[in-house]
Write a protein that holds these residues in place. Structure first.
Motif, short mmCIF file in Angstrom:
data_model
loop_
_atom_site.label_atom_id
_atom_site.label_comp_id
_atom_site.label_asym_id
_atom_site.label_seq_id
_atom_site.Cartn_x
_atom_site.Cartn_y
_atom_site.Cartn_z
N MET A 32 0.84 -1.20 0.00
CA MET A 32 0.00 0.00 0.00
C MET A 32 0.88 1.25 0.00
SD MET A 32 -3.02 -1.12 2.69
CE MET A 32 -3.98 0.38 2.41
N SER A 33 0.65 2.12 -0.97
CA SER A 33 1.42 3.37 -1.03
C SER A 33 0.92 4.38 -0.01
CB SER A 33 1.34 3.97 -2.44
OG SER A 33 -0.01 4.19 -2.81
N MET A 34 -0.37 4.31 0.32
CA MET A 34 -0.97 5.16 1.34
C MET A 34 -1.76 4.27 2.30
SD MET A 34 -0.13 8.35 0.78
CE MET A 34 -1.37 9.23 1.73
N ARG A 35 -1.75 4.66 3.58
CA ARG A 35 -2.48 3.87 4.57
C ARG A 35 -3.27 4.81 5.47
NH1 ARG A 35 2.95 1.44 5.63
NH2 ARG A 35 3.18 -0.32 4.19
N THR A 36 -4.47 4.38 5.82
CA THR A 36 -5.27 5.09 6.81
C THR A 36 -5.16 4.36 8.15
OG1 THR A 36 -7.25 3.80 6.32
CG2 THR A 36 -6.88 5.79 5.01
N SER A 37 -5.75 4.92 9.18
CA SER A 37 -5.76 4.23 10.47
C SER A 37 -6.48 2.89 10.37
CB SER A 37 -6.43 5.11 11.53
OG SER A 37 -7.76 5.42 11.16
N ALA A 38 -7.49 2.83 9.50
CA ALA A 38 -8.22 1.56 9.30
C ALA A 38 -7.30 0.49 8.71
CB ALA A 38 -9.43 1.78 8.40
#
Length: 479
Positions: free
Chosen positions: A169-175
């Motif tokens: 994943m290039s971007m990650r959220t808290s989820a």
């Protein structure tokens, strides 16, 4: 049937959710008569039909989609989301083979989510098929979809694939972080190893340059990992981090419950009680966690008192609560209290006893030496006893040196395994060994030799033991 005004039809659908299929069909007919066929209205119909969970209601939910002049991906997504996991996968598979409807991100998100919730043996394979279509059709850049994939693989115990998706994943959220941490924490096999991996990942989250902040769900998962490891020092540090950030254990019932569980399993019951008493809001999980902690530490009478406190606070105990209370009785030998609690759990609290509750009573009677009473209790059960109950009684026979009862129970266990035709004979080795030990206590060496010979003929191999402390220490040295 007379026609209702258009607004009256909508009010019946939106303000007064129908509770029966006939009522919902009448509303459906009135909507069609008034020409109310917009996707949002049809989506509500699908939701209500699916909520009824009957065969005919589900058929009507599917019919809304199949009788459209033009396929609608929004309504398809609603149907996949609202159906039970097995039906969701079948709906996705059916429409995947049709021409004229292009899936969007949410189609794959809901399909993967269904595979994550599914309890079937084919869930992992089905989810992989969905994931392969995600990659094929170029939807993999969607963060929500990637997060759902991590959750799916974690739910199906494929942690290697879950971590691969997470790392790519290039971007990650808290989820996204929560999904991977939860995947580690939810594993029953090699729990200590994966608990350590969860804490390492949490550390990575804190130092990540993209500065994604943990939320309450993150901290609940982290506390679960600490509970699995039983490292009080680490748990204290996590507690300090929680207090210094926006989270308040006194206000957040889930974090407070996690702290109670962590301190109880970490051997610091006083801290668990302190957190418990300071919490302003407590749900049934909180009370159950505290009862479990008191049971672990042998404070059975205090655990039973919690039941009265729960009633005074308007909280109804559940099945797990009673399992913890029975365990508390077992730890300190409160036979009469345990039997009384068992008799009242359905009559007073409306909780139907499950096999694990019967097992607790068998364990309670067996440890107290009431082997005949435990045997009769199993035979008089309203449900079929499983091997776990008989093993519990067999172990009690060994502890109290009752060879006659032990032989009877041991033979029942072996016959039970033969009837089920267990393929992995290693799973029943403990039953043979336990019966052999009972014979050994009675110095019946010929019978001991006979059991060993049967094990050789049936190729039943004993499982090698291992040291959990040694395994855990080796992980600490690697860290």
């Amino acid at each position: 049937m007379y026609n209702l005004p258009r607004l009256k039809c909508l009010s019946h659908l939106q303000l007064k959710p129908p509770t029966s299929l006939s009522h919902l069909k009448q509303i459906h007919a009135q909507l069609l008569t008034n020409g109310l066929k917009s996707p949002p209205i049809l989506a509500q119909l699908i939701q209500h039909y699916s909520a009824l969970s009957t065969k005919h209601a589900i058929k009507h939910a599917h019919g809304i989609l199949t009788h459209l002049d033009h396929p609608n991906v929004y309504l398809l997504n609603v149907l996949i989301k609202c159906s039970n996991p097995k039906d969701s996968v079948l709906v996705f598979s059916d429409w995947d083979s049709k021409i004229g409807l292009e899936f969007d991100d949410y189609t794959y998100i809901f399909a993967l989510g269904a595979c994550a919730r599914s309890c079937t043996n084919t869930a992992l394979w089905e989810g992989k098929q969905v994931h392969s279509r995600v990659i094929k059709h170029g939807f993999l850049s969607n963060i929500m979809l990637q997060t759902t994939a991590v959750h799916f693989y974690g739910s199906n115990k494929d942690l290697e694939s879950a971590r691969q998706v997470f790392d790519e994943m290039s971007m990650r959220t808290s989820a996204s972080w929560n999904a991977m941490i939860k995947a580690y924490c939810s594993q029953k096999v090699r729990a200590c190893e994966y608990g350590r991996d969860a804490l390492v990942l949490f550390k990575d989250m804190l130092v990540d340059l993209r500065a994604v902040k943990p939320n309450d769900t993150t901290m609940v998962c982290v506390l679960s990992a600490v509970s699995q490891l039983g490292v009080l020092e680490t748990g204290t540090c996590v507690h300090g981090y929680i207090e210094k950030t926006i989270f308040s254990p006194q206000e957040n019932v889930f974090i407070g419950t996690g702290l109670v569980d962590m301190y109880s399993k970490g051997g610091c019951l006083d801290n668990a009680l302190c957190v418990f008493r300071r919490m302003r809001y407590k749900n049934v999980l909180t009370w159950t966690a505290m009862a479990t902690g008191l049971a672990i530490h042998g404070r059975g009478k205090e655990a039973l008192k919690l039941l009265d406190d729960m009633d005074q606070n308007g909280v109804k105990p559940n099945e797990v609560t009673f399992t913890s209370l029975f365990a508390a009785c077992c730890h300190v030998g409160l036979v009469e209290e345990g039997l009384c609690l068992f008799q009242n759990m359905e009559r007073t609290f409306g909780v139907v006893p499950r096999v694990q509750h019967y097992g607790c009573i068998v364990d309670l009677l067996g440890k107290a030496g009431h082997l005949k009473a435990a045997y009769e209790f199993i035979n008089d059960m309203g449900i079929e006893p499983d091997a776990v109950l008989w093993r519990s009684l067999l172990n009690s026979c060994k502890v109290h040196g009752d060879v006659v009862m032990g032989e009877k129970v041991g033979k029942i266990l072996l016959n039970l395994q033969n009837e089920k035709r267990v393929v992995d004979l290693g799973d029943v080795s403990e039953d043979y060994i336990a019966l052999s030990n009972v014979y050994a206590i009675g110095e019946r060496w010929e019978d001991v030799e006979m059991i060993r010979d049967v094990m050789k003929v049936k190729r039943v191999q004993t499982k090698p033991g291992f040291s959990l402390v040694q395994s855990f220490c080796s992980h600490l040295l690697d860290a």
